[in-house]
Motif scaffolding. Structure first.
Motif, PDB file in Angstrom:
ATOM      1  N   GLY A 177     -20.125  24.681  10.274  1.00 10.61           N
ATOM      2  CA  GLY A 177     -19.870  25.287  11.580  1.00 10.61           C
ATOM      3  C   GLY A 177     -18.676  26.224  11.515  1.00 10.61           C
ATOM      4  N   GLY A 185     -15.949  25.888  13.302  1.00 10.56           N
ATOM      5  CA  GLY A 185     -14.712  25.106  13.313  1.00 10.56           C
ATOM      6  C   GLY A 185     -14.357  24.672  11.906  1.00 10.56           C
ATOM      7  N   ILE A 232     -17.803  27.847  19.037  1.00  8.63           N
ATOM      8  CA  ILE A 232     -17.178  26.694  19.688  1.00  8.63           C
ATOM      9  C   ILE A 232     -17.194  25.487  18.746  1.00  8.63           C
ATOM     10  CG2 ILE A 232     -19.187  25.538  20.763  1.00  8.63           C
ATOM     11  CD1 ILE A 232     -17.494  25.965  23.442  1.00  8.63           C
ATOM     12  N   TYR A 233     -16.342  24.499  19.020  1.00  6.64           N
ATOM     13  CA  TYR A 233     -16.451  23.213  18.324  1.00  6.64           C
ATOM     14  C   TYR A 233     -17.431  22.372  19.131  1.00  6.64           C
ATOM     15  CZ  TYR A 233     -11.997  24.108  15.841  1.00  6.64           C
ATOM     16  OH  TYR A 233     -11.003  24.609  15.067  1.00  6.64           O
ATOM     17  N   MET A 293     -19.413  19.520  18.120  1.00  6.36           N
ATOM     18  CA  MET A 293     -19.346  18.083  17.861  1.00  6.36           C
ATOM     19  C   MET A 293     -18.256  17.369  18.646  1.00  6.36           C
ATOM     20  SD  MET A 293     -20.121  15.450  15.786  1.00  6.36           S
ATOM     21  CE  MET A 293     -20.375  15.602  14.033  1.00  6.36           C
ATOM     22  N   TYR A 334      -4.798  19.836  16.898  1.00  7.69           N
ATOM     23  CA  TYR A 334      -6.125  20.240  16.430  1.00  7.69           C
ATOM     24  C   TYR A 334      -7.103  19.197  16.962  1.00  7.69           C
ATOM     25  CZ  TYR A 334      -9.780  21.787  13.225  1.00  7.69           C
ATOM     26  OH  TYR A 334     -10.951  22.259  12.707  1.00  7.69           O
ATOM     27  N   PRO A 335      -8.233  19.624  17.533  1.00  3.47           N
ATOM     28  CA  PRO A 335      -9.105  18.643  18.195  1.00  3.47           C
ATOM     29  C   PRO A 335      -9.677  17.607  17.228  1.00  3.47           C
ATOM     30  CG  PRO A 335      -9.770  20.911  18.695  1.00  3.47           C
ATOM     31  CD  PRO A 335      -8.759  20.990  17.613  1.00  3.47           C
ATOM     32  N   ILE A 336      -9.691  16.381  17.649  1.00  2.00           N
ATOM     33  CA  ILE A 336     -10.431  15.325  16.960  1.00  2.00           C
ATOM     34  C   ILE A 336     -10.597  14.154  17.927  1.00  2.00           C
ATOM     35  CG2 ILE A 336      -8.345  14.368  15.838  1.00  2.00           C
ATOM     36  CD1 ILE A 336     -10.201  13.570  13.466  1.00  2.00           C
ATOM     37  N   GLY A 356      -7.222  13.081  10.593  1.00  2.65           N
ATOM     38  CA  GLY A 356      -6.271  14.173  10.762  1.00  2.65           C
ATOM     39  C   GLY A 356      -4.853  13.747  10.427  1.00  2.65           C
ATOM     40  N   LEU A 361      -4.256  13.911   6.797  1.00  2.00           N
ATOM     41  CA  LEU A 361      -3.952  15.273   6.350  1.00  2.00           C
ATOM     42  C   LEU A 361      -2.491  15.643   6.589  1.00  2.00           C
ATOM     43  CD1 LEU A 361      -7.074  17.312   7.506  1.00  2.00           C
ATOM     44  CD2 LEU A 361      -6.308  16.946   5.165  1.00  2.00           C
TER      45      LEU A 361
HETATM   46  C1  LIG Z   1      -9.745  16.308   9.472  1.00  2.00           C
HETATM   47  C2  LIG Z   1     -10.574  16.376  10.696  1.00  2.00           C
HETATM   48  N1  LIG Z   1     -10.096  16.985  11.783  1.00  2.00           N
HETATM   49  C3  LIG Z   1     -10.826  17.067  12.904  1.00  2.00           C
HETATM   50  C4  LIG Z   1     -12.067  16.532  12.952  1.00  2.00           C
HETATM   51  C5  LIG Z   1     -12.852  16.552  14.227  1.00  2.00           C
HETATM   52  N2  LIG Z   1     -13.984  17.458  14.200  1.00  2.00           N
HETATM   53  C6  LIG Z   1     -15.253  17.018  13.969  1.00  2.00           C
HETATM   54  S1  LIG Z   1     -16.367  18.251  14.007  1.00  2.00           S
HETATM   55  C7  LIG Z   1     -15.163  19.401  14.376  1.00  2.00           C
HETATM   56  C8  LIG Z   1     -15.486  20.850  14.577  1.00  2.00           C
HETATM   57  C9  LIG Z   1     -16.846  21.102  15.024  1.00  2.00           C
HETATM   58  O1  LIG Z   1     -17.059  22.461  15.143  1.00  2.00           O
HETATM   59  P1  LIG Z   1     -17.960  23.319  14.155  1.00  2.00           P
HETATM   60  O2  LIG Z   1     -17.506  23.167  12.743  1.00  2.00           O
HETATM   61  O3  LIG Z   1     -17.955  24.696  14.702  1.00  2.00           O
HETATM   62  O4  LIG Z   1     -19.406  22.657  14.248  1.00  2.00           O
HETATM   63  P2  LIG Z   1     -20.354  22.439  15.523  1.00  2.00           P
HETATM   64  O5  LIG Z   1     -20.132  21.025  15.974  1.00  2.00           O
HETATM   65  O6  LIG Z   1     -20.039  23.462  16.563  1.00  2.00           O
HETATM   66  O7  LIG Z   1     -21.740  22.617  14.962  1.00  2.00           O
HETATM   67  C10 LIG Z   1     -13.917  18.809  14.446  1.00  2.00           C
HETATM   68  C11 LIG Z   1     -12.692  19.529  14.770  1.00  2.00           C
HETATM   69  C12 LIG Z   1     -12.534  15.896  11.787  1.00  2.00           C
HETATM   70  N3  LIG Z   1     -13.756  15.356  11.749  1.00  2.00           N
HETATM   71  N4  LIG Z   1     -11.782  15.833  10.689  1.00  2.00           N
END
Ligand SMILES: Cc1ncc(C[n+]2csc(CCOP(=O)(O)OP(=O)(O)O)c2C)c(N)n1
Lengths: 168, 355
Positions: free
Chosen positions: A15, A17, A46-47, A49, B29-31, B86, B89
């Motif tokens: 993705g 993100g 967008i994020y 998940m 950072y979102p999680i 996170g 990290l």
């Molecule tokens: C180290 C870490 N930080 C944060 C997350 C939380 N997390 C899971 S999916 C994601 C991003 C999702 O966005 P994207 O890569 O654009 O994929 P989409 O879900 O939009 O297909 C994040 C920040 C994680 N899993 N691991």
């Protein structure tokens, strides 16, 4: 994985993100090394998940749960197009941007995916296929409206088509 | 907005506390299960709408912790939050913050691991939190909230302690406390304080030597002296900052040691046991580092056994055993991978283990 199992087909499915934020460094260096793999990059701006937070690809003014008043370019930066960036690297062989919102686009995208695996079979190096996508739940739109919004806004920022073709 | 009592999620309480306490900057950072912290801050937009607090979504957890290093080096009150993957990290950055003696508050809303794990609550990051996590001989002060009110209160307490000792401080929460809603009594909003400590990097002025912030001391002797300074500080923290809470311990013959959400469950277990005439009490460590070892030793004189209730394979139980030097039986009960034990389940296991 490809280095230890070179005879296997390898692809990543990422993705925005992932590929354009937390994984930017790895993406750039994988492309720069010209790893003989295929990268499929799903760009939905967008994020998804994690519940609709702003991604590096989020468009100016676009609302997300971490840009509830719209992306502000002064404080949140500009949309990042990693696809154009990695196309400039010597290590990439084939770079294209596709979508899957109409039967015609699905056919084109299928061709691009096929080409990416053919390149890998011929040991040509790295193929990168971006697929501009919607995220109706994250964008808070019904699916049909999300597709329309994608055509009107996402394609303007992320134009479809081949970006780097092999020099035959 | 005017009322000082609000129903809030644990994560939102942390975010509101940051604004009201006059924190200068949040980098995150979102999680899941803690994204509400940055989402709440984004919605409140304190930078333009309240007190000028900086809120920035970084490109990764590593970027966020290094932004904290930068802002903390400028003497500002900086914080970050994440959940287990996170936080892993961030460990390099945490070690640098400890080495450079920079104060900051880090929040870990723990989820089940190892690896990407699950988004359900867990307490399996105890070792990482209290034993170091990053490289080198260092400790963070670790506060473990067990109510949404404490999520709120520990932000202010956290910054006070972090600045008092120039050390990174961790609020070790979990997915249950982060997500649940409770009543919170809010404090008055403090204006942000523009004065910075004299060690801060603010640009050299003619009337003083330049300040220098680093965790790099290539000369081994200098590095050892830096370590001695840190150890001296940790001794002082051990002497002054141990916090805990007791529940029905005065005549207890058995004791549960539990923190965070497990303490909430264990309190119910104690009540059930008391109703059946079993003299069970509870000690809830509020600081996990420094650990309330001394109090455990005192209590152990009257006890026949201790049960550690943790949502892990048994981590804090090691510190309890060390504290009482295994002079009385110390057992562990816990669920893993994001499962919260029920009070009945804990009580049944307590009975099997001790009665
Ligand atoms: C180290 C870490 N930080 C944060 C997350 C939380 N997390 C899971 S999916 C994601 C991003 C999702 O966005 P994207 O890569 O654009 O994929 P989409 O879900 O939009 O297909 C994040 C920040 C994680 N899993 N691991």
């Amino acid at each position: 994985m490809k280095r230890v199992l070179p005879e296997k087909y390898m692809f990543s499915y990422q993705g925005d993100g992932d590929l354009a934020a937390i994984g930017t460094g790895e993406t750039i260096h994988t492309c720069n090394r010209g790893e003989n793999i295929a990268i499929f990059f799903i760009n939905n701006g967008i994020y998804g998940m994690t519940g609709g937070q702003m991604a590096p690809t989020t468009l100016p003014g676009m609302k997300s749960s971490t840009s509830p008043y719209g992306r502000n370019l002064d404080t949140m930066g500009h949309p990042l197009s990693l696809t154009e960036m990695i196309a400039q690297l010597h290590g990439t062989y084939y770079v294209t941007r596709q979508s899957v919102h109409t039967p015609a686009n699905i056919r084109k995208c299928k061709q691009a995916i096929k080409k990416a695996f053919e390149n890998q079979k011929l040991q040509k190096g790295l193929s990168f296929v971006e697929i501009v996508s919607n995220c109706n739940s994250g964008w808070k739109m019904p699916p049909v409206e999300a597709n329309k919004w994608m055509e009107e806004h996402m394609f303007a920022a992320y134009p479809l088509g081949d970006i780097k073709l092999p020099k035959e | 907005m005017d009322s000082n009592i609000r129903l809030m999620k644990g994560n939102e309480a942390i975010a509101e506390a940051a604004i009201r306490h006059g924190v200068d900057a949040y980098f995150g950072y979102p999680i899941t299960p803690q994204s509400e912290i940055i989402e709440y801050l984004a919605k409140e937009d304190p930078f333009t709408k309240r007190n000028g607090m900086v809120v920035l979504q970084a490109e990764s957890e590593i970027a966020a912790i290094n932004m904290v290093y930068g802002a903390a080096g400028c003497g500002k009150k900086a914080m970050t939050s994440s959940s287990s993957p996170g936080i892993s990290l961030k460990q390099e950055g945490v070690s640098y913050l400890a080495g450079a003696e920079l104060p900051c508050v880090i929040v870990n809303v723990v989820r089940g691991g190892p690896g990407l794990g699950t988004i359900q609550p867990s307490q399996a990051d105890y070792f990482q939190s209290v034993k170091g996590g990053g490289h080198g001989d260092y400790h963070m002060i670790v506060l473990a909230p067990s109510t949404v009110q404490e999520q709120y209160d520990f932000v202010a307490l956290g910054f006070d302690l972090a600045f008092k000792y120039r050390t990174p401080l961790l609020i070790l929460s979990d997915g249950a406390i982060g997500q649940m809603m409770e009543k919170v009594v809010l404090s008055e909003e403090k204006p942000r304080d523009n004065t910075v400590p004299d060690w801060a990097i603010v640009g050299k002025t003619p009337n003083r030597e330049r300040n220098y912030i680093t965790s790099l001391f290539l000369d081994a002797e200098v590095q050892e002296n830096q370590n001695k300074r840190l150890q001296k500080k940790y001794t002082e923290i051990r002497q002054n900052e141990i916090r805990f809470e007791e529940f029905m311990t005065h005549d207890a013959e058995y004791l549960i040691v539990a923190y965070g959400i497990s303490a909430r469950i264990s309190q119910k277990v104690v009540e059930t046991a008391r109703n059946q005439g079993i003299k069970l009490g509870m000690l809830r460590p509020i600081t996990l580092w420094p650990f309330p070892s001394k109090r455990l030793v005192e209590l152990s004189q009257q006890l026949q056994g201790i049960l550690c209730v943790e949502m892990s394979a048994g981590q804090m139980v090691e510190d309890v055993k060390l504290a009482v030097e295994c002079k009385i039986p110390v057992k562990h009960y816990g669920r893993m991978g994001g499962i919260i034990a029920s009070p009945t389940e804990v009580f049944e296991n307590f009975k099997t283990l001790f009665l």
